[in-house]
Motif scaffolding. Structure first.
Motif, mmCIF file in Angstrom:
data_model
loop_
_atom_site.group_PDB
_atom_site.id
_atom_site.type_symbol
_atom_site.label_atom_id
_atom_site.label_comp_id
_atom_site.label_asym_id
_atom_site.label_seq_id
_atom_site.Cartn_x
_atom_site.Cartn_y
_atom_site.Cartn_z
ATOM 1 N N ALA A 3 0.820 -1.217 0.000
ATOM 2 C CA ALA A 3 0.000 0.000 0.000
ATOM 3 C C ALA A 3 0.849 1.260 0.000
ATOM 4 O O ALA A 3 0.458 2.284 -0.572
ATOM 5 N N SER A 4 2.024 1.206 0.643
ATOM 6 C CA SER A 4 2.886 2.387 0.699
ATOM 7 C C SER A 4 3.422 2.760 -0.681
ATOM 8 O O SER A 4 3.797 3.922 -0.915
ATOM 9 N N TRP A 6 1.592 2.141 -3.634
ATOM 10 C CA TRP A 6 0.466 2.607 -4.448
ATOM 11 C C TRP A 6 -0.123 3.923 -3.949
ATOM 12 O O TRP A 6 -0.729 4.671 -4.716
ATOM 13 N N SER A 7 0.049 4.212 -2.674
ATOM 14 C CA SER A 7 -0.553 5.412 -2.100
ATOM 15 C C SER A 7 -0.156 6.707 -2.820
ATOM 16 O O SER A 7 -1.028 7.507 -3.181
ATOM 17 N N LEU A 11 -2.795 8.995 -4.885
ATOM 18 C CA LEU A 11 -2.944 10.374 -4.410
ATOM 19 C C LEU A 11 -2.567 11.374 -5.504
ATOM 20 O O LEU A 11 -3.213 12.416 -5.661
ATOM 21 N N TRP A 90 -4.692 17.675 1.976
ATOM 22 C CA TRP A 90 -4.861 17.261 0.586
ATOM 23 C C TRP A 90 -5.344 18.428 -0.256
ATOM 24 O O TRP A 90 -4.950 18.589 -1.413
ATOM 25 N N PRO A 173 2.909 10.971 4.278
ATOM 26 C CA PRO A 173 2.514 9.721 3.633
ATOM 27 C C PRO A 173 1.032 9.418 3.821
ATOM 28 O O PRO A 173 0.499 9.504 4.923
ATOM 29 N N GLY A 174 0.372 9.080 2.710
ATOM 30 C CA GLY A 174 -1.040 8.746 2.762
ATOM 31 C C GLY A 174 -1.956 9.943 2.814
ATOM 32 O O GLY A 174 -3.178 9.801 2.776
ATOM 33 N N LYS A 175 -1.372 11.156 2.881
ATOM 34 C CA LYS A 175 -2.192 12.363 3.012
ATOM 35 C C LYS A 175 -1.831 13.411 1.962
ATOM 36 O O LYS A 175 -2.710 13.908 1.252
#
Length: 217
Positions: A3-4, A6-7, A11, A90, A173-175
């Motif tokens: 997932a790290s 593809w994130s 995004l 975001w 990360p992820g945001k």
């Protein structure tokens, strides 16, 4: 590929798509207005609109912080209304991408509108068409190639935005971590495998977009 990995890709695509929606709407409307209206200071105003095209992205990021940061008037109003600051969100990444991509859409749209024969528009008006119908059924179809090129170039520019995004939205990360910032972090940390994979993805997407633009001409 977890997932790290593809994130940042997901995004980046989401951010670029949201920024594209903004620049298409405002780019077309402003370009239509600027291509048909004669106003004082038009050259000065257009220079401001195109300025993000030549400014270093870090300068754009700095200006966004000054305009929308916590210590700015607009930023404080937004924070009071929403309960959170706009920086390091975001939405901040979308704004940064939209600002740097806007000149691409604006310039392409204006070029397309200026290429439209004004006699065709005037003939439609004589036949009783409203300004909205003239724009929708005459101007847009006749400038569609330039508009599509603007859409593709704007999306590619938004997808590759780095400097303004890093300063204004950060690298969470992820945001807010998009592919360009993820590549930078991976390179700095020595994770060359991940860096190359992200570079390959963004190069493939950009190549396809530029090829599509060339095929439309």
């Amino acid at each position: 590929m977890n997932a790290s990995f593809w994130s940042p890709i997901v995004l980046s695509l989401q951010t670029a798509a949201a920024a594209l929606f903004i620049v298409v709407v405002f780019g077309i409307l402003i370009a239509r207005w600027m291509s048909r209206k004669k106003i004082k200071g038009k050259v000065f105003l257009e220079t401001i609109l195109l300025l993000p095209l030549v400014l270093p992205p870090t300068v754009v990021g700095f200006l966004l912080i000054m305009l929308l940061g916590r210590n700015s008037l607009i930023g404080s109003v937004i924070e009071n209304l929403s309960g959170q600051q706009i920086m390091f969100t975001w939405q901040a990444a979308v704004i940064a991408a939209a600002v740097v991509a806007f000149p691409m859409m604006y310039q392409s749209a204006k070029t397309g509108f200026l290429s439209v024969d004004m006699r065709a528009e005037e003939a439609a008006r004589v036949d009783g068409a409203s300004e909205w119908k003239v724009f929708l059924y005459i101007t847009l179809p006749l400038s569609v190639k330039a508009l599509v090129a603007g859409v593709i170039l704007s999306f590619a520019r938004a997808l590759g935005e780095f400097g303004a995004t890093l300063m204004f939205a950060g690298n969470l990360p992820g945001k807010t971590q998009t592919m360009p910032t993820a590549i930078y972090v991976a390179f700095e940390s020595g994770n060359m495998e991940a860096a190359w994979l992200w570079v390959s993805v963004i190069m493939a997407i950009s190549f396809i977009m530029l090829l599509t633009t060339r095929l439309l001409n």
